[in-house]
Scaffold this active site. Structure first.
Site, short mmCIF file in Angstrom:
data_model
loop_
_atom_site.label_atom_id
_atom_site.label_comp_id
_atom_site.label_asym_id
_atom_site.label_seq_id
_atom_site.Cartn_x
_atom_site.Cartn_y
_atom_site.Cartn_z
N HIS A 271 -7.79 -8.03 6.24
CA HIS A 271 -7.66 -7.05 7.31
C HIS A 271 -7.90 -7.71 8.67
O HIS A 271 -8.98 -8.22 8.95
CB HIS A 271 -8.60 -5.85 7.17
CG HIS A 271 -8.09 -4.64 7.91
ND1 HIS A 271 -7.09 -3.83 7.42
CD2 HIS A 271 -8.40 -4.13 9.13
CE1 HIS A 271 -6.83 -2.86 8.28
NE2 HIS A 271 -7.61 -3.03 9.33
N HIS B 114 0.86 -1.20 0.00
CA HIS B 114 0.00 0.00 0.00
C HIS B 114 0.88 1.24 0.00
O HIS B 114 1.56 1.53 0.99
CB HIS B 114 -0.90 -0.02 1.24
CG HIS B 114 -1.87 1.11 1.31
ND1 HIS B 114 -2.77 1.24 2.36
CD2 HIS B 114 -2.11 2.18 0.50
CE1 HIS B 114 -3.50 2.32 2.18
NE2 HIS B 114 -3.12 2.91 1.05
N GLU C 159 -2.09 -1.51 -3.50
CA GLU C 159 -3.17 -0.83 -2.79
C GLU C 159 -2.95 0.68 -2.88
O GLU C 159 -1.84 1.17 -2.67
CB GLU C 159 -3.21 -1.27 -1.32
CG GLU C 159 -3.68 -2.71 -1.15
CD GLU C 159 -3.87 -3.09 0.31
OE1 GLU C 159 -4.61 -4.04 0.56
OE2 GLU C 159 -3.27 -2.43 1.19
#
EC number: 2.6.99.2
Length: 251
Positions: free
Chosen positions: A197, A43, A73
């Site tokens: 997550h 990310h 991401e």
């Protein structure tokens, strides 16, 4: 087989804590791929708090050489879309982002941000990226994701994992049911379903048992566990639990 994507963001967090050049996220990615990861997730946040632009370049090159996908991401901004178009990762996962948050706190609001998300999705797909939207398992968000042109949705599992870890069994069961229903709906709309997550050893099996889920993306827990047992060993145990969940469903 259920795929495992390994997020290496927090190797960069450790590196940046000292403003140093090590540990190198690309080295962690190489170890993860050698240990059987099906892909690497990274990310690039707008504030560059962990992964850097240089990391993305190195990770893109590594994944191309190893023939494995890089899942990039990114926030839905012109800057990030531009970087993705230049890097040309296998997959681009659009996520919500607030500078004051410690980590991603929830799913992307595709309904509210539909026009902007659909436009970014179209640009990324034209460049050959497989576009994923990180969302809550909400029917309206899932339908909007399909309408926006996404090929994949990644269901946010953080609330389930938090409830399960904190011993709130009824709440965890209700959230898990929403994840199951959401995965079924997404698959019925032709979307590939991923999840991620907050997943750890204690929470992975109920999620992995959802048959429509094709991939789990796990990072923080694996990197933390790797401090004690090494990344390959941490991944191996996670893979065993994932595979066991699928075998139990099949039986």
């Amino acid at each position: 087989m259920l795929r495992l994507g390994v997020n290496i963001d927090h190797v960069a967090t450790i590196r940046n804590a000292r403003g140093s050049s090590y540990p190198e996220p690309v080295r962690a990615a190489e170890l993860a791929l050698a240990a059987g990861a099906d892909g690497i997730t990274a990310h690039l946040r707008e504030d560059r708090r962990h992964i850097s632009d240089a990391d993305i370049a190195l990770l893109t090159d590594l994944c191309l050489k190893r023939g494995k996908p890089l899942n990039f991401e990114m926030a839905v901004t012109d800057e990030m879309v531009g970087i993705a178009l230049q890097a040309r990762p296998h997959a681009a996962c659009l996520v919500p982002e607030r500078r004051e948050e410690v980590t991603t706190e929830g799913g992307l609001d595709v309904v509210k941000g539909f026009d902007k998300i659909a436009a970014a999705t179209a640009r990324l797909r034209t460049a050959g990226a497989r576009v994923s939207l990180f969302i809550e398992a909400d029917p309206a968000q899932i339908q909007a994701s399909a309408d926006a042109g996404a090929q994949v949705v990644e269901l946010h599992t953080g609330a389930y994992c938090d409830a399960a870890r904190e011993g709130h069994a009824d709440r965890a069961a209700a959230i898990l049911e929403r994840l199951k229903t959401g995965a079924e709906l997404a698959a019925s709309l032709g979307l590939e379903v991923h999840a991620g997550h907050g997943i750890d050893y204690a929470t992975v099996k109920p999620i992995a048992a959802i048959p429509q889920i094709a991939e789990l993306n796990i990072g923080h827990f694996l990197i933390g566990e790797a401090i004690f047992v090494g990344l390959p060993q941490a991944m191996q145990r996670m893979r065993v639990l994932m595979d066991a969940a699928r075998l139990e469903v099949a039986a």
